[in-house]
Design a protein around this motif. Structure first.
Motif, PDB file in Angstrom:
ATOM      1  N   SER A  81       0.888  -1.372   0.034  1.00 42.39           N
ATOM      2  CA  SER A  81      -0.094   0.138  -0.206  1.00 42.39           C
ATOM      3  C   SER A  81       0.750   1.248  -0.066  1.00 42.39           C
ATOM      4  N   ILE A  82       0.656   1.971  -0.982  1.00 40.87           N
ATOM      5  CA  ILE A  82       1.494   3.215  -1.204  1.00 40.87           C
ATOM      6  C   ILE A  82       0.708   4.420  -0.830  1.00 40.87           C
ATOM      7  N   ALA A  83       1.261   5.376  -0.117  1.00 44.11           N
ATOM      8  CA  ALA A  83       0.540   6.799  -0.169  1.00 44.11           C
ATOM      9  C   ALA A  83       1.827   7.884  -0.104  1.00 44.11           C
ATOM     10  N   LYS A  84       2.130   8.271  -1.368  1.00 45.59           N
ATOM     11  CA  LYS A  84       3.323   9.306  -1.394  1.00 45.59           C
ATOM     12  C   LYS A  84       3.037  10.217  -2.286  1.00 45.59           C
ATOM     13  N   ALA A  85       3.338  11.471  -2.217  1.00 44.48           N
ATOM     14  CA  ALA A  85       3.037  12.785  -2.950  1.00 44.48           C
ATOM     15  C   ALA A  85       1.722  12.723  -3.843  1.00 44.48           C
ATOM     16  N   GLY A  86       1.030  12.408  -2.794  1.00 43.29           N
ATOM     17  CA  GLY A  86      -0.595  12.680  -3.286  1.00 43.29           C
ATOM     18  C   GLY A  86      -1.097  11.319  -3.998  1.00 43.29           C
ATOM     19  N   ILE A  87      -0.481  10.090  -4.310  1.00 43.92           N
ATOM     20  CA  ILE A  87      -0.726   9.143  -5.063  1.00 43.92           C
ATOM     21  C   ILE A  87      -0.932   7.876  -3.962  1.00 43.92           C
ATOM     22  N   VAL A  88      -2.329   7.379  -3.796  1.00 46.22           N
ATOM     23  CA  VAL A  88      -2.471   6.363  -2.871  1.00 46.22           C
ATOM     24  C   VAL A  88      -2.818   5.091  -3.872  1.00 46.22           C
ATOM     25  N   ALA A  89      -2.124   4.128  -3.583  1.00 48.36           N
ATOM     26  CA  ALA A  89      -2.423   2.768  -4.391  1.00 48.36           C
ATOM     27  C   ALA A  89      -1.956   1.565  -3.814  1.00 48.36           C
ATOM     28  N   THR A  90      -2.602   0.442  -4.321  1.00 57.26           N
ATOM     29  CA  THR A  90      -2.261  -0.624  -3.713  1.00 57.26           C
ATOM     30  C   THR A  90      -1.597  -1.625  -4.958  1.00 57.26           C
ATOM     31  N   LEU A  91      -0.615  -2.034  -4.849  1.00 56.12           N
ATOM     32  CA  LEU A  91       0.296  -2.968  -5.964  1.00 56.12           C
ATOM     33  C   LEU A  91       0.311  -4.206  -5.573  1.00 56.12           C
ATOM     34  N   ASN A  92       0.401  -5.023  -6.325  1.00 52.63           N
ATOM     35  CA  ASN A  92       0.231  -6.702  -5.923  1.00 52.63           C
ATOM     36  C   ASN A  92       1.809  -6.934  -5.808  1.00 52.63           C
ATOM     37  N   THR A  93       2.221  -7.750  -4.843  1.00 48.59           N
ATOM     38  CA  THR A  93       3.799  -8.428  -4.798  1.00 48.59           C
ATOM     39  C   THR A  93       3.666  -9.889  -4.294  1.00 48.59           C
ATOM     40  N   ARG A  94       2.812 -10.637  -5.140  1.00 51.39           N
ATOM     41  CA  ARG A  94       2.658 -11.949  -5.028  1.00 51.39           C
ATOM     42  C   ARG A  94       3.899 -12.757  -5.528  1.00 51.39           C
ATOM     43  N   THR A  95       4.668 -12.406  -4.426  1.00 49.40           N
ATOM     44  CA  THR A  95       6.063 -13.275  -4.796  1.00 49.40           C
ATOM     45  C   THR A  95       6.548 -14.049  -3.672  1.00 49.40           C
ATOM     46  N   ALA A  96       7.460 -15.024  -3.957  1.00 46.90           N
ATOM     47  CA  ALA A  96       8.153 -15.597  -2.966  1.00 46.90           C
ATOM     48  C   ALA A  96       9.395 -14.755  -2.539  1.00 46.90           C
ATOM     49  N   VAL A  97       9.661 -14.882  -1.241  1.00 44.62           N
ATOM     50  CA  VAL A  97      11.013 -14.327  -0.864  1.00 44.62           C
ATOM     51  C   VAL A  97      12.241 -15.232  -0.478  1.00 44.62           C
ATOM     52  N   LEU A  98      13.140 -15.198  -1.104  1.00 45.81           N
ATOM     53  CA  LEU A  98      14.282 -16.029  -0.633  1.00 45.81           C
ATOM     54  C   LEU A  98      15.356 -15.064  -0.347  1.00 45.81           C
ATOM     55  N   SER A  99      15.774 -15.123   1.178  1.00 50.33           N
ATOM     56  CA  SER A  99      16.754 -14.250   1.707  1.00 50.33           C
ATOM     57  C   SER A  99      17.995 -14.941   2.245  1.00 50.33           C
ATOM     58  N   ALA A 100      18.939 -14.428   2.351  1.00 46.79           N
ATOM     59  CA  ALA A 100      20.296 -14.846   3.167  1.00 46.79           C
ATOM     60  C   ALA A 100      20.734 -13.920   4.156  1.00 46.79           C
ATOM     61  N   THR A 101      21.136 -14.329   5.160  1.00 45.40           N
ATOM     62  CA  THR A 101      21.518 -13.433   6.429  1.00 45.40           C
ATOM     63  C   THR A 101      22.697 -14.106   7.268  1.00 45.40           C
ATOM     64  N   ASN A 102      23.727 -13.381   7.446  1.00 48.93           N
ATOM     65  CA  ASN A 102      24.889 -13.930   8.379  1.00 48.93           C
ATOM     66  C   ASN A 102      24.424 -13.972   9.845  1.00 48.93           C
ATOM     67  N   PRO A 103      24.757 -14.876  10.750  1.00 46.08           N
ATOM     68  CA  PRO A 103      24.529 -14.977  12.195  1.00 46.08           C
ATOM     69  C   PRO A 103      25.317 -13.895  12.919  1.00 46.08           C
ATOM     70  N   LYS A 104      24.759 -13.290  13.941  1.00 45.17           N
ATOM     71  CA  LYS A 104      25.340 -12.251  14.629  1.00 45.17           C
ATOM     72  C   LYS A 104      26.676 -12.264  14.805  1.00 45.17           C
ATOM     73  N   LEU A 105      27.245 -13.511  15.216  1.00 46.07           N
ATOM     74  CA  LEU A 105      28.593 -13.879  15.748  1.00 46.07           C
ATOM     75  C   LEU A 105      29.209 -14.351  14.566  1.00 46.07           C
ATOM     76  N   GLY A 106      28.851 -14.360  13.238  1.00 45.02           N
ATOM     77  CA  GLY A 106      29.786 -14.989  12.247  1.00 45.02           C
ATOM     78  C   GLY A 106      29.589 -16.335  12.014  1.00 45.02           C
ATOM     79  N   ARG A 107      29.461 -17.065  13.061  1.00 49.60           N
ATOM     80  CA  ARG A 107      29.119 -18.395  12.723  1.00 49.60           C
ATOM     81  C   ARG A 107      27.915 -18.939  13.764  1.00 49.60           C
ATOM     82  N   PHE A 108      27.172 -19.849  13.194  1.00 48.01           N
ATOM     83  CA  PHE A 108      25.996 -20.489  13.862  1.00 48.01           C
ATOM     84  C   PHE A 108      26.598 -21.281  15.031  1.00 48.01           C
ATOM     85  N   ASP A 109      25.949 -21.100  16.375  1.00 47.27           N
ATOM     86  CA  ASP A 109      26.308 -21.852  17.602  1.00 47.27           C
ATOM     87  C   ASP A 109      25.285 -23.116  17.492  1.00 47.27           C
ATOM     88  N   PRO A 110      25.606 -24.199  17.347  1.00 47.64           N
ATOM     89  CA  PRO A 110      24.665 -25.299  17.055  1.00 47.64           C
ATOM     90  C   PRO A 110      23.820 -25.720  18.442  1.00 47.64           C
TER      91      PRO A 110
END
Length: 202
Positions: A81-110
């Motif tokens: 949902s967007i409300a910017k500069a007088g434009i109000v709109a709803t845009l579709n984002t029917r997408t899967a999200v694949l993301s990668a992140t690093n652990p806080k301390l650099g390595r995972f603690d098992p």
């Protein structure tokens, strides 16, 4: 990073972006002034462009909190949902999200919960259906295999071609999305319902 780049190339509609250089507007939509008319228009961000496909976001933990929170609605409602500069709109984002992140301390603690080691607010972490941890455990035999493979690929790239080339795999995925419509049977529905109820009670 390599997995995300490879998947974004194989997906029929894939998009790769790095969290370090991505803003909330870049993920959702930005209001841009037209230099000729002076009016405002919306420019689609990564999640909108990847509608109906896959958005790969690398280095997710390096994004600012306000930029990351911009996709909360997208991951839950499949819209922005967007409300910017007088434009109000709803845009579709029917997408899967694949993301990668690093652990806080650099390595995972098992011995520690993965959720505690990922530098991400629980509200955003809960939006992901699956979380996998990739651990770099030293193993002489496996390390030697990897090193040998990389050296052979560098010296003779033709010898390391995949059994299924990416273009054929992309066509296969596109065909499956169009024609394969799996249905849940009563037993599977009961199993999922019980799992959900037990998870909620925990």
């Amino acid at each position: 990073s390599q997995i995300l780049k490879w998947v974004s190339n194989v997906a029929p509609r894939g998009l790769y972006t790095s969290g370090m250089k991505t803003t909330g507007a870049g993920l959702t939509a930005a209001a841009v002034r037209d230099e000729i008319s002076g009016g405002w228009t919306l420019e689609a961000g990564a999640m909108v462009i990847a509608d109906g496909g896959l958005a790969c976001i690398d280095e997710f933990e390096k994004m600012r909190d306000e930029d990351r929170s911009a996709i909360l609605e997208s991951m839950e409602q499949q819209t922005i949902s967007i409300a910017k500069a007088g434009i109000v709109a709803t845009l579709n984002t029917r997408t899967a999200v694949l993301s990668a992140t690093n652990p806080k301390l650099g390595r995972f603690d098992p011995f520690e919960s993965p959720a505690k080691q990922i530098d991400m607010p629980p509200t955003l972490l809960n939006r992901f259906d699956l979380i996998f941890t990739l651990q770099d455990v030293p193993d002489r035999e496996k390390d030697a295999q990897i090193a040998r493979y990389v050296l052979e690929a560098a010296s003779d790239p033709e010898s390391k071609k995949p059994e299924i080339d990416p273009e054929t795999l992309r066509k296969y995925v596109a065909y499956a999305k169009l024609h394969c419509k799996p249905k849940l049977g009563p037993e599977a529905m009961e199993e999922i319902m019980n799992f959900y109820v037990n998870l909620r009670n925990k």
